[in-house]
Design an enzyme around this catalytic site. Structure first.
Site, PDB file in Angstrom:
ATOM      1  NE  ARG A 295      -0.544   1.602   3.543  1.00 26.06           N
ATOM      2  CZ  ARG A 295       0.590   2.329   3.948  1.00 26.06           C
ATOM      3  NH1 ARG A 295       1.585   2.104   4.194  1.00 26.06           N
ATOM      4  NH2 ARG A 295       0.063   3.755   3.870  1.00 26.06           N
ATOM      5  N   GLY A 296       0.673   2.124  -0.366  1.00 24.96           N
ATOM      6  CA  GLY A 296       0.961   3.532  -0.087  1.00 24.96           C
ATOM      7  C   GLY A 296       1.066   4.131  -1.559  1.00 24.96           C
ATOM      8  CB  ALA A 297       0.637   6.637  -4.107  1.00 22.74           C
TER       9      ALA A 297
ATOM     10  NE  ARG B  81      -6.467   0.795  -2.302  1.00 27.78           N
ATOM     11  CZ  ARG B  81      -5.091   1.127  -1.221  1.00 27.78           C
ATOM     12  NH1 ARG B  81      -4.687   0.924  -1.157  1.00 27.78           N
ATOM     13  NH2 ARG B  81      -6.669   1.588  -0.584  1.00 27.78           N
TER      14      ARG B  81
ATOM     15  CD  GLN C 277      -3.940   2.533   6.735  1.00 26.67           C
ATOM     16  OE1 GLN C 277      -4.577   2.771   7.169  1.00 26.67           O
ATOM     17  NE2 GLN C 277      -4.696   1.914   5.454  1.00 26.67           N
TER      18      GLN C 277
ATOM     19  CG  ASP D 250      -3.233   8.260  -2.357  1.00 23.68           C
ATOM     20  OD1 ASP D 250      -3.398   8.150  -0.788  1.00 23.68           O
ATOM     21  OD2 ASP D 250      -3.132   6.814  -2.152  1.00 23.68           O
TER      22      ASP D 250
ATOM     23  CE  LYS E 242      -5.545   5.470   3.966  1.00 22.70           C
ATOM     24  NZ  LYS E 242      -6.711   4.706   3.016  1.00 22.70           N
TER      25      LYS E 242
HETATM   26  O1  MRU Z   1      -4.809   3.021   1.788  1.00 19.85           O
HETATM   27  P1  MRU Z   1      -3.479   3.841   1.801  1.00 19.85           P
HETATM   28  O2  MRU Z   1      -2.878   2.881   2.653  1.00 19.85           O
HETATM   29  O3  MRU Z   1      -3.083   3.448   0.444  1.00 19.85           O
HETATM   30  O4  MRU Z   1      -3.848   4.751   1.830  1.00 19.85           O
HETATM   31  C1  MRU Z   1      -1.408   5.227   1.334  1.00 19.85           C
HETATM   32  C2  MRU Z   1      -1.686   6.937   1.770  1.00 19.85           C
HETATM   33  O5  MRU Z   1      -3.291   7.876   2.042  1.00 19.85           O
HETATM   34  C3  MRU Z   1      -0.830   7.643   1.455  1.00 19.85           C
HETATM   35  O6  MRU Z   1      -0.686   9.105   2.758  1.00 19.85           O
HETATM   36  C4  MRU Z   1      -0.241   7.625   0.170  1.00 19.85           C
HETATM   37  O7  MRU Z   1      -0.371   6.797  -0.193  1.00 19.85           O
HETATM   38  C5  MRU Z   1       1.028   8.620  -0.011  1.00 19.85           C
HETATM   39  S1  MRU Z   1       2.591   7.072   1.342  1.00 19.85           S
HETATM   40  C6  MRU Z   1       3.415   7.931   0.559  1.00 19.85           C
END
Ligand code: MRU
Length: 367
Positions: free
Chosen positions: A68-70, A109, A213, A254, A265
């Site tokens: 997870r995480g962009a 996603r 998270q 994201d 998020k």
């Molecule tokens: O649902 P997630 O845990 O994938 O959401 C992640 C976020 O919202 C992060 O802030 C975003 O992806 C940036 S990660 C460098």
């Protein structure tokens, strides 16, 4: 370049270990080729790795937030094209079946633009074979590692120029660290940079409901490096800021649209609103791969809706009464007017003070 590994799972490390060196993913050649993922759903209890060698397994890992995480999703998407090619070879897929598998991965996603971009960047080399796809994925990773370091220094400079209290108290939301990226982190990269410069007092970590998270991942990363932090419930954000306990808020994204709207998020918008009311700078840190100039504003972004059980249960135990329904958007949109800075490795824009110039400046950073 990403490390090719057939190494055993590294042992868990205690406080003082360099969490920025943790890798969310790496291509593995043995015991069989595939993508080795750090299972983020098991953290902080267990540091477990999963070897993924089918598209079904990778889509499942993306949907369940094993990865997870962009930026990490972007890299997973790129290596996922190699997974699809290898599976297609094994199973005798025709071109249509392969294309459908890659499309499933691209759309697993919808909100983080990095996933679709990572898949597309690697898929452009599919006709050249697996080695070319892996090389494209490696390039994407190398660029993300570099971007995180550059934007972290830029973001730290901006924050130090705009704040007076030393040492600084930083609030962050969700996890934007090494496990959310390919190394180091974005917003948490800036935190690491401030800590390295000796100007960080403590980090206020929002727990980040419903999947925690912040509590599970950000506190884990900070704890391993001995970076002082406190975890607070998301509902404490406004109060902490109003009580003067926060000097700057730094979050990831994201997707940042052409006008500077930031999709991140769920709960990020509340942080930004409280910051504006309290006169606290609100900073978004994102690599260029997260900037989406083709989308005009946040209202045009598809926000992922996740299963209601994530809200209605805690730790696998149902907490809501039978019949209760949930609304569970994974992300919210912070309007550009609340965003004091968007920091990328190519430069920084200030949407709140430069609403008219933001899109033009961002376009100016494009190659
Ligand atoms: O649902 P997630 O845990 O994938 O959401 C992640 C976020 O919202 C992060 O802030 C975003 O992806 C940036 S990660 C460098």
């Amino acid at each position: 370049m990403i490390r090719r590994t057939d190494a055993p799972v590294p042992p868990a490390a205690g406080a003082g270990a360099d969490a920025s060196a943790v890798r969310a993913l790496e291509w593995s050649v043995a015991p069989r080729p595939g993508l080795r993922l750090l299972d983020q759903t098991a953290l902080p209890d267990r540091e477990e790795y999963r070897l993924v060698d089918t598209v079904d397994a990778l889509v499942d890992a993306v949907v369940r937030l094993v990865v997870r995480g962009a930026p990490a999703l972007g890299a997973a998407g790129a290596y996922g094209v190699a997974v699809a090619l290898l599976e297609g070879e094994r199973e005798g897929w025709d071109a249509a079946r392969l294309a459908a598998a890659i499309e499933r991965l691209r759309t697993a996603r919808p909100t983080a633009v990095n996933l679709a971009r990572g898949v597309q960047a690697a898929a452009a080399h599919a006709g050249e074979g697996v080695a070319a796809v892996l090389a494209a994925a490696d390039r994407l990773v190398a660029e993300d590692v570099r971007a995180n370091r550059v934007l972290s220094a830029l973001g730290a400079d901006w924050i130090l120029a705009r704040t007076s209290r030393r040492p600084l108290r930083v609030l962050t939301h969700c996890n934007t660290g090494a496990v959310a990226t390919t190394a180091w982190g974005t917003a948490l990269g800036i935190v690491r940079e401030l800590h390295a410069r000796g100007v960080l007092a403590e980090v206020r970590v929002n727990e980040t409901r419903p999947l925690l998270q912040g509590t599970r991942l950000t506190a884990w990363e900070l704890g391993r490096e001995g970076i002082p932090h406190v975890v607070q419930v998301d509902g404490a954000t406004a109060s902490s800021i109003a009580r003067g306990l926060v000097d700057v808020a730094v979050v990831g994204a994201d997707r940042v649209t052409a006008n500077g709207d930031t999709v991140n998020k769920i709960g990020t918008l509340g942080v930004a609103l409280a910051c504006r009311d309290g006169g606290v700078p609100f900073v978004v840190a994102a690599p260029w791969t997260t900037i989406d100039l083709a989308t005009p504003d946040g209202a045009s972004v598809h926000v992922e809706q996740r299963p209601g059980e994530e809200v209605l249960a805690l730790g696998g135990r149902r907490t809501a009464p039978a019949g209760a329904r949930a609304d569970n958007p994974a992300f919210d949109v912070t309007p550009a007017r609340l965003v004091d800075a968007v920091v990328t490795e190519r430069g920084l824009v200030e949407p709140a003070t430069d609403p008219a110039g933001t899109a033009a400046r961002l376009h100016g950073f494009a190659p």
